[in-house]
Design a protein around this motif. Sequence first.
Motif, mmCIF file in Angstrom:
data_model
loop_
_atom_site.group_PDB
_atom_site.id
_atom_site.type_symbol
_atom_site.label_atom_id
_atom_site.label_comp_id
_atom_site.label_asym_id
_atom_site.label_seq_id
_atom_site.Cartn_x
_atom_site.Cartn_y
_atom_site.Cartn_z
ATOM 1 N N PRO A 114 0.677 -1.333 0.285
ATOM 2 C CA PRO A 114 0.037 -0.342 -0.123
ATOM 3 C C PRO A 114 1.022 1.534 0.158
ATOM 4 C CG PRO A 114 0.056 -1.267 2.173
ATOM 5 C CD PRO A 114 0.488 -2.196 1.055
ATOM 6 N N HIS A 115 2.210 1.015 0.449
ATOM 7 C CA HIS A 115 3.068 2.517 0.098
ATOM 8 C C HIS A 115 4.301 1.769 -0.421
ATOM 9 C CE1 HIS A 115 0.335 3.267 4.037
ATOM 10 N NE2 HIS A 115 0.868 3.715 3.599
ATOM 11 N N SER A 116 4.216 1.483 -1.554
ATOM 12 C CA SER A 116 4.966 1.411 -2.513
ATOM 13 C C SER A 116 4.816 2.299 -3.208
ATOM 14 C CB SER A 116 4.694 -0.558 -3.329
ATOM 15 O OG SER A 116 3.802 0.092 -4.655
ATOM 16 N N PHE A 117 6.201 2.572 -3.913
ATOM 17 C CA PHE A 117 6.378 3.079 -5.417
ATOM 18 C C PHE A 117 4.665 3.960 -6.095
ATOM 19 C CE2 PHE A 117 7.362 5.716 -9.182
ATOM 20 C CZ PHE A 117 7.960 6.546 -9.099
ATOM 21 N N PHE A 118 4.596 2.566 -6.882
ATOM 22 C CA PHE A 118 3.095 2.833 -7.534
ATOM 23 C C PHE A 118 1.912 3.168 -7.146
ATOM 24 C CE2 PHE A 118 6.439 0.912 -10.397
ATOM 25 C CZ PHE A 118 5.982 1.710 -11.713
ATOM 26 N N SER A 119 1.608 2.832 -5.916
ATOM 27 C CA SER A 119 0.578 2.739 -4.402
ATOM 28 C C SER A 119 0.373 3.925 -4.510
ATOM 29 C CB SER A 119 0.545 1.265 -3.628
ATOM 30 O OG SER A 119 0.870 0.631 -4.143
ATOM 31 N N VAL A 120 1.351 4.150 -3.938
ATOM 32 C CA VAL A 120 1.382 5.764 -3.518
ATOM 33 C C VAL A 120 0.929 6.885 -5.087
ATOM 34 C CG1 VAL A 120 2.833 7.882 -2.600
ATOM 35 C CG2 VAL A 120 2.624 5.635 -1.384
ATOM 36 N N PHE A 121 1.817 6.504 -5.771
ATOM 37 C CA PHE A 121 1.688 7.328 -7.131
ATOM 38 C C PHE A 121 -0.056 7.619 -7.718
ATOM 39 C CE2 PHE A 121 3.902 8.805 -10.808
ATOM 40 C CZ PHE A 121 3.242 9.786 -11.386
ATOM 41 N N GLN A 122 -0.512 5.991 -7.277
ATOM 42 C CA GLN A 122 -2.735 6.064 -7.588
ATOM 43 C C GLN A 122 -2.731 7.062 -6.305
ATOM 44 O OE1 GLN A 122 -3.654 4.434 -10.537
ATOM 45 N NE2 GLN A 122 -5.468 5.982 -9.013
ATOM 46 N N SER A 153 9.822 0.268 -16.049
ATOM 47 C CA SER A 153 10.387 -0.890 -14.554
ATOM 48 C C SER A 153 10.443 -1.902 -14.974
ATOM 49 C CB SER A 153 9.596 -1.214 -13.311
ATOM 50 O OG SER A 153 9.298 -1.640 -11.914
ATOM 51 N N ASN A 154 9.649 -2.002 -16.219
ATOM 52 C CA ASN A 154 9.688 -3.851 -16.770
ATOM 53 C C ASN A 154 9.668 -4.052 -17.486
ATOM 54 O OD1 ASN A 154 6.765 -4.730 -14.818
ATOM 55 N ND2 ASN A 154 5.649 -3.472 -16.019
ATOM 56 N N ASP A 155 10.719 -3.212 -18.063
ATOM 57 C CA ASP A 155 11.773 -3.670 -19.580
ATOM 58 C C ASP A 155 12.505 -3.505 -19.093
ATOM 59 O OD1 ASP A 155 9.239 -3.208 -21.053
ATOM 60 O OD2 ASP A 155 8.914 -1.290 -22.121
ATOM 61 N N LYS A 156 12.987 -2.399 -17.896
ATOM 62 C CA LYS A 156 14.410 -2.123 -17.825
ATOM 63 C C LYS A 156 14.649 -3.361 -16.823
ATOM 64 C CE LYS A 156 16.515 -0.183 -19.940
ATOM 65 N NZ LYS A 156 17.829 -0.634 -21.314
ATOM 66 N N LYS A 157 13.751 -3.681 -15.977
ATOM 67 C CA LYS A 157 14.421 -4.607 -14.693
ATOM 68 C C LYS A 157 14.678 -3.750 -13.738
ATOM 69 C CE LYS A 157 12.856 -8.233 -17.168
ATOM 70 N NZ LYS A 157 12.184 -8.711 -17.133
ATOM 71 N N TYR A 158 14.054 -2.616 -13.993
ATOM 72 C CA TYR A 158 14.991 -1.465 -12.310
ATOM 73 C C TYR A 158 13.479 -1.566 -11.172
ATOM 74 C CZ TYR A 158 16.664 2.442 -10.516
ATOM 75 O OH TYR A 158 17.517 3.643 -9.957
ATOM 76 N N ASN A 159 13.774 -1.517 -10.686
ATOM 77 C CA ASN A 159 12.869 -2.192 -9.132
ATOM 78 C C ASN A 159 13.018 -0.394 -8.975
ATOM 79 O OD1 ASN A 159 11.407 -3.122 -7.212
ATOM 80 N ND2 ASN A 159 12.751 -2.902 -5.967
ATOM 81 N N LEU A 160 11.710 -0.042 -9.154
ATOM 82 C CA LEU A 160 11.640 1.288 -9.293
ATOM 83 C C LEU A 160 10.276 1.752 -7.161
ATOM 84 C CD1 LEU A 160 9.718 3.239 -11.708
ATOM 85 C CD2 LEU A 160 11.448 4.225 -10.677
ATOM 86 N N THR A 161 11.556 1.984 -6.658
ATOM 87 C CA THR A 161 10.813 2.840 -4.833
ATOM 88 C C THR A 161 10.970 3.478 -4.092
ATOM 89 O OG1 THR A 161 13.363 1.355 -4.375
ATOM 90 C CG2 THR A 161 11.571 0.127 -4.204
ATOM 91 N N PHE A 162 11.080 4.439 -3.867
ATOM 92 C CA PHE A 162 11.275 5.883 -3.698
ATOM 93 C C PHE A 162 12.483 5.927 -3.126
ATOM 94 C CE2 PHE A 162 7.137 5.836 -2.500
ATOM 95 C CZ PHE A 162 6.507 7.118 -2.927
ATOM 96 N N ASN A 200 8.293 15.701 -4.874
ATOM 97 C CA ASN A 200 8.095 16.695 -4.029
ATOM 98 C C ASN A 200 6.240 15.803 -3.386
ATOM 99 O OD1 ASN A 200 9.785 18.448 -3.573
ATOM 100 N ND2 ASN A 200 9.461 19.289 -5.695
ATOM 101 N N TRP A 201 4.989 15.429 -3.780
ATOM 102 C CA TRP A 201 4.266 15.554 -3.133
ATOM 103 C C TRP A 201 4.360 14.520 -2.122
ATOM 104 C CZ3 TRP A 201 1.060 11.268 -2.965
ATOM 105 C CH2 TRP A 201 -0.175 11.261 -1.975
ATOM 106 N N ALA A 202 4.429 13.716 -2.822
ATOM 107 C CA ALA A 202 5.203 12.503 -2.010
ATOM 108 C C ALA A 202 6.075 11.810 -0.931
ATOM 109 C CB ALA A 202 6.067 11.055 -2.717
ATOM 110 N N GLY A 203 6.828 13.321 -0.529
ATOM 111 C CA GLY A 203 8.029 13.599 0.390
ATOM 112 C C GLY A 203 7.046 13.827 1.304
ATOM 113 N N GLY A 204 6.333 15.265 0.921
ATOM 114 C CA GLY A 204 5.774 16.298 1.877
ATOM 115 C C GLY A 204 4.638 15.761 2.394
ATOM 116 N N ARG A 205 4.751 14.208 2.392
ATOM 117 C CA ARG A 205 2.974 13.497 3.851
ATOM 118 C C ARG A 205 4.403 12.318 3.525
ATOM 119 N NH1 ARG A 205 1.616 16.665 -0.794
ATOM 120 N NH2 ARG A 205 -0.828 17.059 -0.205
ATOM 121 N N LYS A 206 6.152 12.244 4.256
ATOM 122 C CA LYS A 206 6.002 11.896 4.811
ATOM 123 C C LYS A 206 6.408 10.072 3.580
ATOM 124 C CE LYS A 206 7.241 14.857 7.920
ATOM 125 N NZ LYS A 206 8.568 15.599 7.353
ATOM 126 N N TYR A 207 6.668 9.830 2.746
ATOM 127 C CA TYR A 207 6.039 8.731 2.560
ATOM 128 C C TYR A 207 8.066 8.312 2.278
ATOM 129 C CZ TYR A 207 1.394 8.012 1.926
ATOM 130 O OH TYR A 207 0.175 8.340 1.619
#
Length: 411
Positions: A114-122, A153-162, A200-207
């Motif tokens: 629920p607090h992964s990069f893409f979940s928070v993006f949603q 993330s899928n094509d380059k096998k790059y695990n996207l996290t904050f 910036n938004w996610a950082g402001g909300r302490k993610y």
Amino acid sequence: MNYSYTFNLKSPNDDKPSLIYLRASIKGEKKYLKYSTGEKIHPKYWSSENQFPIKIKGRSTEAIQINSVINQLSRYAESFQLICSRLEAENITLKADLIKEELDYQFKKIESSPHSFFSVFQLFIDEKTKLGKITSGTLQRYKNIKEILENFSNDKKYNLTFKSINDDFYVEFVNYSRKTLKHKDNTLGRNIGFIKTYMNWAGGRKYHNNYDFKRFEKTSSETDEIALSFEELETLWNFDFSENKRLEKVRDVFVLGCASGMRYSDYSRINKSNIRNGQIFINTQKQKSNLGIPLNKYSRQILEKYDYNLPIISPQKFRKYIKEVCKKVEFDEIIVKTSFRGNERIEEKIPKYKMISTHTARRTFITLSLEKGMRPDIIMSITGHKSYSSFKKYIKLSKRIREEEMTKAWD
């Protein structure tokens, strides 16, 4: 440490296997976290002192079952501690509900943390949608960049996290955008801007507390956007579309944009209630300002022609139809459009009608107003521009005016 935990039996006094709970106390939280492990054990194999199963030696059925429970509870204990440590490292306040969601992700196989990069993006997109502070076009662009990042993330096998949004990510994403997606500098720069806004938004909300992204450069290059000359505007306005009412309506709405300087999202929704004392008053969608735009002969004739109820045309259809209109009027001068993809220079020869879009109207208004001697500050008050830096990119003075000014200065 801001937390403590133990394991408890649901029914410690029963004479049958009892469900085991992880019970945690979180500093600052009034309620405990009570989380079912799904594991069961008979109370006779449970140590009330250690709040943990009593290990049995040997290879008996009971020993194997109890050791399996011990291993699983150890996993829960380790995961619980890692979750709390990670959240604290990212400056996220520990909350029972938040830890429960993370445990659900690990042990109950929900789709994503629920607090992964893409979940928070949603969550970011959902918030923007609910607040209604951005236009539908901008909202769609945020959805598009989320999809681009997922594909990256899928094509380059790059695990996207904050934490992984760093200089390495920037290099890989720029390369992917240019080589795989064939994005030019301005498209890439816009997408980098969207990523920075989200971070910036996610950082402001302490993610997260990772601000490496602030170093990311937004690529850009000059574009060869066009504006109509006064002669072209007159030709378009006087062209006989009586045999094609669809194109006539598109032409009329477009010319209204050329005569008012508004964005399509604004001038396409004008009605009689917006006209007072010879001016158009409308809250612009992008800046929420209530502009007073004086009517002129073009805008007045068009509004009166439709009794102040302009034809309703979707933005998608309008973008398509206005090119058809301008092709009919024979705006087929070949324009050399120059763009850049990194150090690669790209030149395309395109008929002028193909380069005309909804925004050409706004650019035409600014260009012709300047040519006719209107002061920039007056034009900005009409178009709603707050700064000259954002205003000047619309200025596309015609070849004739530039030649006249050169002659005046040098001859």
